[in-house]
Motif scaffolding. Structure first.
Motif, short mmCIF file in Angstrom:
data_model
loop_
_atom_site.label_atom_id
_atom_site.label_comp_id
_atom_site.label_asym_id
_atom_site.label_seq_id
_atom_site.Cartn_x
_atom_site.Cartn_y
_atom_site.Cartn_z
N LYS A 22 1.80 -14.01 -19.39
CA LYS A 22 0.38 -14.16 -19.72
C LYS A 22 0.12 -13.81 -21.19
O LYS A 22 -0.55 -14.55 -21.90
CB LYS A 22 -0.46 -13.23 -18.83
N ASN A 23 0.68 -12.69 -21.62
CA ASN A 23 0.37 -12.22 -22.97
C ASN A 23 1.05 -13.03 -24.06
O ASN A 23 0.76 -12.85 -25.24
CB ASN A 23 0.71 -10.73 -23.11
N LEU A 26 -1.40 -16.81 -23.82
CA LEU A 26 -2.75 -16.85 -24.41
C LEU A 26 -2.72 -17.04 -25.93
O LEU A 26 -3.39 -17.94 -26.45
CB LEU A 26 -3.55 -15.61 -23.99
N ARG A 92 -10.83 -10.66 -23.12
CA ARG A 92 -10.83 -10.17 -24.49
C ARG A 92 -9.91 -11.00 -25.41
O ARG A 92 -10.18 -11.15 -26.60
CB ARG A 92 -10.37 -8.71 -24.46
N ALA A 93 -8.85 -11.56 -24.83
CA ALA A 93 -7.91 -12.33 -25.64
C ALA A 93 -8.57 -13.55 -26.29
O ALA A 93 -7.97 -14.21 -27.14
CB ALA A 93 -6.71 -12.75 -24.81
N ARG A 121 -11.51 -0.64 -27.27
CA ARG A 121 -10.88 -1.88 -27.73
C ARG A 121 -11.70 -2.65 -28.78
O ARG A 121 -12.14 -3.78 -28.54
CB ARG A 121 -10.56 -2.79 -26.54
N VAL A 123 -12.35 -4.61 -32.57
CA VAL A 123 -11.60 -5.66 -33.28
C VAL A 123 -11.56 -5.39 -34.78
O VAL A 123 -11.31 -6.28 -35.57
CB VAL A 123 -12.14 -7.09 -33.00
N ASP A 124 -11.81 -4.13 -35.15
CA ASP A 124 -11.86 -3.80 -36.58
C ASP A 124 -10.56 -4.13 -37.32
O ASP A 124 -10.59 -4.58 -38.47
CB ASP A 124 -12.21 -2.31 -36.78
N HIS A 126 -8.46 -6.56 -36.75
CA HIS A 126 -8.42 -8.01 -36.98
C HIS A 126 -9.31 -8.36 -38.19
O HIS A 126 -8.91 -9.10 -39.08
CB HIS A 126 -8.98 -8.80 -35.78
N VAL A 162 -0.91 0.14 -34.88
CA VAL A 162 -0.20 -1.03 -34.35
C VAL A 162 -1.10 -1.74 -33.34
O VAL A 162 -1.58 -1.13 -32.39
CB VAL A 162 1.12 -0.61 -33.66
N VAL A 164 -1.30 -5.44 -31.07
CA VAL A 164 -0.69 -6.70 -30.66
C VAL A 164 -1.60 -7.86 -31.08
O VAL A 164 -1.19 -8.79 -31.78
CB VAL A 164 -0.46 -6.71 -29.13
N GLY A 165 -2.87 -7.79 -30.68
CA GLY A 165 -3.79 -8.89 -30.94
C GLY A 165 -4.01 -9.11 -32.43
O GLY A 165 -4.06 -10.26 -32.89
N GLU A 189 6.06 -6.60 -30.15
CA GLU A 189 6.19 -7.02 -28.75
C GLU A 189 6.88 -8.39 -28.67
O GLU A 189 6.68 -9.24 -29.55
CB GLU A 189 4.79 -7.11 -28.13
N ILE A 328 -1.88 4.50 -25.68
CA ILE A 328 -2.42 3.26 -26.22
C ILE A 328 -3.93 3.13 -25.93
O ILE A 328 -4.71 2.85 -26.82
CB ILE A 328 -1.69 2.02 -25.64
N PHE A 329 -4.30 3.30 -24.67
CA PHE A 329 -5.72 3.17 -24.31
C PHE A 329 -6.24 4.50 -23.78
O PHE A 329 -5.59 5.15 -22.95
CB PHE A 329 -5.90 2.08 -23.25
C1 UD1 Z 1 -2.53 -6.55 -25.84
C2 UD1 Z 1 -2.25 -7.08 -24.45
C3 UD1 Z 1 -2.53 -6.00 -23.41
C4 UD1 Z 1 -1.77 -4.73 -23.74
C5 UD1 Z 1 -2.02 -4.32 -25.18
C6 UD1 Z 1 -1.16 -3.14 -25.62
C7 UD1 Z 1 -2.65 -9.44 -24.63
C8 UD1 Z 1 -3.50 -10.61 -24.28
N1 UD1 Z 1 -3.06 -8.25 -24.20
O1 UD1 Z 1 -3.92 -6.25 -25.90
O2 UD1 Z 1 -2.14 -6.49 -22.12
O3 UD1 Z 1 -2.19 -3.70 -22.87
O4 UD1 Z 1 -1.74 -5.40 -26.08
O5 UD1 Z 1 0.19 -3.43 -25.44
O6 UD1 Z 1 -1.60 -9.58 -25.22
N2 UD1 Z 1 -7.38 -1.38 -31.51
C9 UD1 Z 1 -8.29 -0.99 -32.46
N3 UD1 Z 1 -8.84 -1.93 -33.28
C10 UD1 Z 1 -8.50 -3.25 -33.18
C11 UD1 Z 1 -7.56 -3.66 -32.22
C12 UD1 Z 1 -7.02 -2.69 -31.38
O7 UD1 Z 1 -8.61 0.21 -32.57
O8 UD1 Z 1 -9.02 -4.06 -33.97
C13 UD1 Z 1 -6.80 -0.37 -30.61
C14 UD1 Z 1 -7.09 -0.63 -29.14
O9 UD1 Z 1 -8.33 -0.09 -28.76
C15 UD1 Z 1 -5.93 0.07 -28.48
C16 UD1 Z 1 -4.78 -0.15 -29.46
O10 UD1 Z 1 -5.40 -0.46 -30.72
O11 UD1 Z 1 -6.19 1.45 -28.38
C17 UD1 Z 1 -3.81 -1.26 -29.10
O12 UD1 Z 1 -4.53 -2.43 -28.81
P1 UD1 Z 1 -3.92 -3.89 -29.04
O13 UD1 Z 1 -2.45 -3.75 -29.26
O14 UD1 Z 1 -4.72 -4.58 -30.06
O15 UD1 Z 1 -4.17 -4.55 -27.63
P2 UD1 Z 1 -4.62 -6.02 -27.31
O16 UD1 Z 1 -4.04 -6.96 -28.31
O17 UD1 Z 1 -6.07 -6.07 -27.05
#
Ligand code: UD1
Length: 419
Positions: A22-23, A26, A92-93, A121, A123-124, A126, A162, A164-165, A189, A328-329
């Motif tokens: 899935k990840n 997307l 969210r993706a 979560r 998006v700052d 990004h 770090v 992922v998105g 990842e 992470i969360f």
């Molecule tokens: C992706 C995965 C999700 C997985 C996560 C961590 C997809 C579609 N989803 O989510 O299944 O649980 O990685 O492995 O691939 N953060 C910020 N600011 C941002 C972005 C993230 O503070 O702009 C924080 C988040 O709140 C979190 C951490 O960074 O605490 C990691 O998040 P991130 O790696 O971005 O997760 P996703 O990409 O949303």
């Protein structure tokens, strides 16, 4: 509302074919926006999130043509650059369309993802990185608008955290930017590596793939390609736990052991046999009661947060006490009260869950609170005495491809009922 009913006590044995991730799927779908030619993705999983992303892309003018596990995307005629609230809210993706849209069209408007069940979560990361590439960002009416009328320019970006998105969004944006972009402290990842390989097949120039420093030399246009989606390591890890918990023996076909080093290490330390054979993983457990093992979630290659709930389910019936740290969360322990309803003994101290192994669980009506939590309830149900009723299973359908069919084919007493 549909529910999943699981009758505990069956040993699982046989073969399960692991679906595409899935990840990975997307972001790969979002990458279709980068070209006016066709992108074909094979080994696509049958998931609600894939349908949601398809709908989002259709809304932007992309034609989406599905043939079994193969989907072809044609973004030759984009008609919109806006990701609407109703889709971003459920997935969210959706924010992954931001980077490709700004890179190709010079603008994007995406509804801000609201507070999500497993943490803030934002998006700052990004947005700050896109700003460093010359984009103008404004937030209005719950939408973020990103403008780069004369295109994005390469930049030296160091992510403060770090993500992922954010890594995926910037990787896609940089592929069409002017000049060189360096992404430092990038996530590593396997799904990012998969995206990078697909972008390379489309003509992108990327080096450092699989490391925390990606260098991208922007090109003016990308072409079409055909790309197979990497196997879902989280699905494989979930079924590995199912084998371990039920003293079972499962062959996980197409699973990648090199993407599961940390979870496999825990299984082996607990005495579970994990054998890599011909592109598959066999998980065999002869241990009556597994010992408790502590673990901490961290970015890849460490233990994934997306397997935390499943491994916690396993630890609820282990011998001894396991301390599980979630880094992470901040709010990813919502499965704890549900596991407790089944007889688990768990206390939470800040970001740690202290799991005291009990002799057994008992079936109960429980709620799926998020995607991975929902499958943790199914795993607990496999070993609980009596019947477990898992509600709110739309979470499960977002991310697990035919989970009841796959589990019942290897001996689980599991079925879906509509109410
Ligand atoms: C992706 C995965 C999700 C997985 C996560 C961590 C997809 C579609 N989803 O989510 O299944 O649980 O990685 O492995 O691939 N953060 C910020 N600011 C941002 C972005 C993230 O503070 O702009 C924080 C988040 O709140 C979190 C951490 O960074 O605490 C990691 O998040 P991130 O790696 O971005 O997760 P996703 O990409 O949303």
């Amino acid at each position: 509302m549909a529910k999943i009913l699981v009758q505990g006590g069956n040993r699982l044995a046989g073969k399960i074919t692991i679906s595409g991730a899935k990840n990975a799927a997307l972001p790969l779908m979002a990458a279709a926006l980068l070209t006016d030619q066709k992108l074909t993705l094979t080994n696509m999983p049958g998931l609600d999130d894939v349908l949601t992303m398809s709908n989002l892309l259709r809304g932007l003018g992309v034609s989406v043509d599905r043939d079994g596990s193969q989907i072809t995307f044609d973004a030759g005629n984009l008609t919109s650059t806006e990701a609407p609230d109703e889709l971003v809210r459920i997935m969210r993706a959706s924010v992954l369309v931001l980077g490709p849209l700004v890179a190709r069209e010079g603008k994007a408007r995406v509804s801000l993802p609201g507070g999500c069940a497993i943490g803030a979560r934002p998006v700052d990361l990004h947005l700050n990185a896109l700003e460093q590439m010359g984009a103008e960002i404004s937030v209005r009416d719950g939408f973020v608008e990103v403008l780069a009328p004369s295109g994005l320019t390469g930049a030296f970006i160091t992510f403060p955290k770090v993500s992922v998105g954010a890594t995926e969004n910037l990787l896609m944006a940089a592929a069409l930017a002017k000049g060189e972009t360096v992404l430092n402290n990038a996530a590593q990842e396997p799904e990012i590596t998969d995206l990078a390989h697909c972008l390379q097949a489309m003509g992108a120039k990327i080096s450092g793939i699989g490391t925390s420093r990606l260098t991208i030399e922007g090109v003016p246009t990308l072409s079409g390609a055909s790309h197979p989606v990497v196997a879902d390591r989280i699905e494989a890890g979930t079924f590995a736990v199912a084998a371990a918990m039920t003293q079972g023996d499962l062959l996980l076909e197409n699973a990648r052991a090199d993407h599961l080093t940390a979870p496999i290490d825990i299984l082996r330390r607990a005495g579970v046999e994990v054998i890599e054979q011909d592109g598959s993983i066999r998980v065999k457990c002869d241990v009556d009661r597994l010992p408790a093992i502590d673990f901490t979630t961290e970015p890849f290659p460490a233990f994934p947060t997306d397997l935390q709930a499943q491994f916690m389910a396993m630890m609820t019936v282990a011998s001894g006490t396991a301390v599980i740290r979630e880094t992470i969360f901040e709010n990813r322990f919502m499965h704890v009260p549900e596991l407790t309803r089944m007889g688990a003994s768990i206390s939470i101290n800040d970001r740690s869950a202290i799991v005291r192994g009990v002799d057994g669980l008992t079936g109960a009506p429980v709620m799926a609170t998020d995607l991975r939590a929902s499958v943790a309830m199914v795993l607990a149900g496999l070993v609980a005495e009596g019947q477990t009723e898992v509600g709110n299973i739309y979470h499960l359908d977002r991310g697990y491809d035919q989970v009841e069919a796959k589990l019942s084919a290897v001996g689980a007493a599991i079925r879906r009922v509509e109410e």
